[in-house]
Design an enzyme around this catalytic site. Structure first.
Site, mmCIF file in Angstrom:
data_model
loop_
_atom_site.group_PDB
_atom_site.id
_atom_site.type_symbol
_atom_site.label_atom_id
_atom_site.label_comp_id
_atom_site.label_asym_id
_atom_site.label_seq_id
_atom_site.Cartn_x
_atom_site.Cartn_y
_atom_site.Cartn_z
ATOM 1 N N ARG A 199 -9.497 0.821 8.950
ATOM 2 C CA ARG A 199 -9.017 -0.536 9.188
ATOM 3 C C ARG A 199 -10.019 -1.358 9.987
ATOM 4 N NH1 ARG A 199 -2.813 -1.656 9.594
ATOM 5 N NH2 ARG A 199 -2.516 0.324 8.614
ATOM 6 N N ARG B 202 11.705 -6.208 4.680
ATOM 7 C CA ARG B 202 11.604 -4.748 4.556
ATOM 8 C C ARG B 202 12.643 -4.049 5.427
ATOM 9 N NH1 ARG B 202 5.955 -1.936 5.328
ATOM 10 N NH2 ARG B 202 5.976 -3.112 7.278
ATOM 11 N N LYS C 288 0.841 -1.212 0.000
ATOM 12 C CA LYS C 288 0.000 0.000 0.000
ATOM 13 C C LYS C 288 0.872 1.256 0.000
ATOM 14 C CE LYS C 288 -1.963 -1.152 3.948
ATOM 15 N NZ LYS C 288 -1.301 -2.439 4.207
ATOM 16 N N ARG D 3 -0.114 -9.081 13.307
ATOM 17 C CA ARG D 3 -0.699 -8.123 12.359
ATOM 18 C C ARG D 3 -1.564 -8.822 11.320
ATOM 19 N NH1 ARG D 3 4.440 -5.485 10.332
ATOM 20 N NH2 ARG D 3 3.173 -4.174 8.988
HETATM 21 P P1 AP5 Z 1 4.889 -1.618 1.839
HETATM 22 O O1 AP5 Z 1 4.566 -0.743 0.669
HETATM 23 O O2 AP5 Z 1 5.601 -1.009 2.986
HETATM 24 O O3 AP5 Z 1 3.553 -2.358 2.306
HETATM 25 P P2 AP5 Z 1 2.330 -1.818 3.129
HETATM 26 O O4 AP5 Z 1 1.106 -2.482 2.607
HETATM 27 O O5 AP5 Z 1 2.321 -0.317 3.168
HETATM 28 O O6 AP5 Z 1 2.719 -2.450 4.524
HETATM 29 P P3 AP5 Z 1 2.709 -1.895 5.995
HETATM 30 O O7 AP5 Z 1 3.358 -2.947 6.813
HETATM 31 O O8 AP5 Z 1 3.271 -0.507 6.101
HETATM 32 O O9 AP5 Z 1 1.187 -1.853 6.265
HETATM 33 P P4 AP5 Z 1 0.551 -1.980 7.600
HETATM 34 O O10 AP5 Z 1 -0.858 -1.720 7.177
HETATM 35 O O11 AP5 Z 1 0.757 -3.208 8.365
HETATM 36 O O12 AP5 Z 1 1.302 -0.883 8.482
HETATM 37 P P5 AP5 Z 1 1.015 0.645 8.754
HETATM 38 O O13 AP5 Z 1 2.295 1.346 8.688
HETATM 39 O O14 AP5 Z 1 -0.127 1.146 7.947
HETATM 40 O O15 AP5 Z 1 5.705 -2.883 1.295
HETATM 41 C C1 AP5 Z 1 6.176 -3.881 2.169
HETATM 42 C C2 AP5 Z 1 7.551 -4.395 1.681
HETATM 43 O O16 AP5 Z 1 7.378 -5.039 0.406
HETATM 44 C C3 AP5 Z 1 8.569 -3.268 1.448
HETATM 45 O O17 AP5 Z 1 9.838 -3.748 1.823
HETATM 46 C C4 AP5 Z 1 8.516 -3.003 -0.055
HETATM 47 O O18 AP5 Z 1 9.771 -2.579 -0.512
HETATM 48 C C5 AP5 Z 1 8.141 -4.365 -0.619
HETATM 49 N N1 AP5 Z 1 7.235 -4.263 -1.762
HETATM 50 C C6 AP5 Z 1 6.195 -3.401 -1.905
HETATM 51 N N2 AP5 Z 1 5.567 -3.615 -3.072
HETATM 52 C C7 AP5 Z 1 6.230 -4.666 -3.662
HETATM 53 C C8 AP5 Z 1 6.038 -5.366 -4.887
HETATM 54 N N3 AP5 Z 1 5.049 -5.037 -5.721
HETATM 55 N N4 AP5 Z 1 6.887 -6.396 -5.176
HETATM 56 C C9 AP5 Z 1 7.875 -6.736 -4.308
HETATM 57 N N5 AP5 Z 1 8.105 -6.097 -3.141
HETATM 58 C C10 AP5 Z 1 7.286 -5.074 -2.819
HETATM 59 O O19 AP5 Z 1 0.486 0.565 10.272
HETATM 60 C C11 AP5 Z 1 1.362 0.197 11.328
HETATM 61 C C12 AP5 Z 1 0.576 0.097 12.608
HETATM 62 O O20 AP5 Z 1 -0.036 1.364 12.918
HETATM 63 C C13 AP5 Z 1 -0.597 -0.894 12.620
HETATM 64 O O21 AP5 Z 1 -0.182 -2.230 12.863
HETATM 65 C C14 AP5 Z 1 -1.444 -0.325 13.747
HETATM 66 O O22 AP5 Z 1 -0.905 -0.631 14.999
HETATM 67 C C15 AP5 Z 1 -1.299 1.171 13.545
HETATM 68 N N6 AP5 Z 1 -2.343 1.693 12.649
HETATM 69 C C16 AP5 Z 1 -2.155 2.196 11.396
HETATM 70 N N7 AP5 Z 1 -3.324 2.564 10.859
HETATM 71 C C17 AP5 Z 1 -4.264 2.274 11.795
HETATM 72 C C18 AP5 Z 1 -5.679 2.401 11.819
HETATM 73 N N8 AP5 Z 1 -6.375 2.883 10.767
HETATM 74 N N9 AP5 Z 1 -6.324 2.008 12.927
HETATM 75 C C19 AP5 Z 1 -5.673 1.529 14.003
HETATM 76 N N10 AP5 Z 1 -4.342 1.362 14.049
HETATM 77 C C20 AP5 Z 1 -3.639 1.736 12.939
#
Ligand code: AP5
Length: 211
Positions: A88, A122, A13, A166
Site C-alpha cells: 500500500r 457495507r 478487492k 482512507r
Molecule cells: P470490498 O470487497 O469489501 O472492498 P475492498 O476493496 O476490499 O475494501 P476495503 O475497505 O476492505 O479495503 P481497504 O483497502 O480500505 O481495507 P482493508 O481491510 O484492506 O467491497 C466494499 C463494499 O462494496 C462491500 O459492501 C461489497 O459488498 C460491495 N461491493 C464489492 N464489489 C461490488 C461490486 N462490484 N458492485 C457493487 N458492490 C460491490 O484495510 C483496513 C485497514 O487496515 C487500512 O485502512 C489500514 O489501516 C490497515 N492496512 C491494511 N493493509 C495495510 C497495509 N498494507 N499497510 C498499512 N496498513 C494496512
C-alpha cells in the site's frame, strides 16, 4: 498465480479476491483481515494497531511487511496467492520485491462516488468475516449473516470521517503504486464498476484456468 489486488478502499478487492481464491484454489491474503483478526483477539499487535486502523491511517511498513513475509512462507502460498491490500506504499512494494516475485498486479478502477456508496453501505459479519452491502449484496435476512447467522455490523473505519481519511490516505500513499507497477510491466487495470459476477468473468478471461 502470484497476484496483488490494488485499488482504493471499497473498490471490491476483498469481494473479488474471495471469489478468485475459491475458483483458482489459491489463498486470499488480506492484510486488513489479518489486522482486524489481531484486534478482535486482543493480541499485542491488535492492541498496538486498533486506533490506527479505526482512524483510517496506515499501519507502519515494517510491521505490515513482516506479517506478509511470514504468511507467504506458509505451504499453502507456495503455488500462488492473492495479496489484497498489500503493498500500500512504495516502501512496502520495495520490501515485497525482496522476498517475492509477482506475476501481475490487478488495479481495480472505480470512481470516488462509487467508493463512498460501497463503503457506507457495507455490513460485515464479526464472526466469519463475510461481506454484504445493504443495496448491492443484500443478506437473505436484513442484518443477519447468510453463512453463520450472526448479527452484521458496520466496520469502525466505514464511518464517515474514517472513509474520508482512507480515501486521502489512498491518494497520497497508495495511488503512486499504479505508476510503480506500470514501470515494472506488471499492471493490469480492470473496470471495478460492474457487478461482482461480471468482474469475475472478466478476470477469468484475463487468467484462463488452462494457462
Ligand atoms: P470490498 O470487497 O469489501 O472492498 P475492498 O476493496 O476490499 O475494501 P476495503 O475497505 O476492505 O479495503 P481497504 O483497502 O480500505 O481495507 P482493508 O481491510 O484492506 O467491497 C466494499 C463494499 O462494496 C462491500 O459492501 C461489497 O459488498 C460491495 N461491493 C464489492 N464489489 C461490488 C461490486 N462490484 N458492485 C457493487 N458492490 C460491490 O484495510 C483496513 C485497514 O487496515 C487500512 O485502512 C489500514 O489501516 C490497515 N492496512 C491494511 N493493509 C495495510 C497495509 N498494507 N499497510 C498499512 N496498513 C494496512
Amino acid at each position: 498465480m502470484k497476484l496483488v489486488f490494488l485499488g482504493p478502499p471499497g473498490a471490491g478487492k476483498g469481494t473479488l479476491a474471495a471469489e478468485v481464491a475459491k475458483d483458482y484454489g489459491i489463498p486470499h491474503i488480506s492484510t486488513g483481515v489479518m489486522f482486524r483478526t489481531a484486534i478482535s483477539k486482543h493480541t499485542s499487535l491488535g492492541e498496538k494497531i486498533k486506533k490506527i486502523i479505526d482512524s483510517g491511517a496506515l499501519v507502519d511498513d515494517e510491521t505490515t511487511a513482516a506479517l506478509v513475509k511470514e504468511r507467504l512462507s506458509a505451504a499453502d502460498a507456495r503455488n500462488g496467492f492473492i495479496l489484497d491490500g498489500f503493498p500500500r506504499t512504495i516502501v512496502q512494494a520495495e520490501m515485497l520485491k525482496q522476498f517475492c516475485t509477482l506475476d501481475a498486479v490487478i488495479n481495480l478502477d472505480i470512481s470516488d462516488e462509487a467508493v463512498v456508496e460501497r463503503l457506507s453501505g457495507r455490513r460485515i459479519c464479526p464472526s466469519c468475516g463475510s461481506n454484504f452491502h445493504v443495496s448491492f449484496m443484500k443478506p437473505q435476512t436484513d442484518g443477519i449473516c447468510d453463512n453463520c447467522h450472526s448479527m452484521l455490523i458496520i466496520r469502525e473505519d466505514d464511518k464517515a470521517d474514517a472513509i474520508i481519511k482512507r480515501i486521502e490516505t489512498y491518494r497520497a500513499q497508495t495511488f503512486p503504486l499504479i505508476e510503480f507497477y506500470r514501470n515494472e510491466h506488471l499492471l493490469i487495470t480492470v473496470d471495478a464498476q460492474p457487478a461482482p459476477s461480471a468482474i469475475l468473468e472478466n478476470f477469468k478471461k484475463l487468467f484462463p484456468h488452462n494457462l
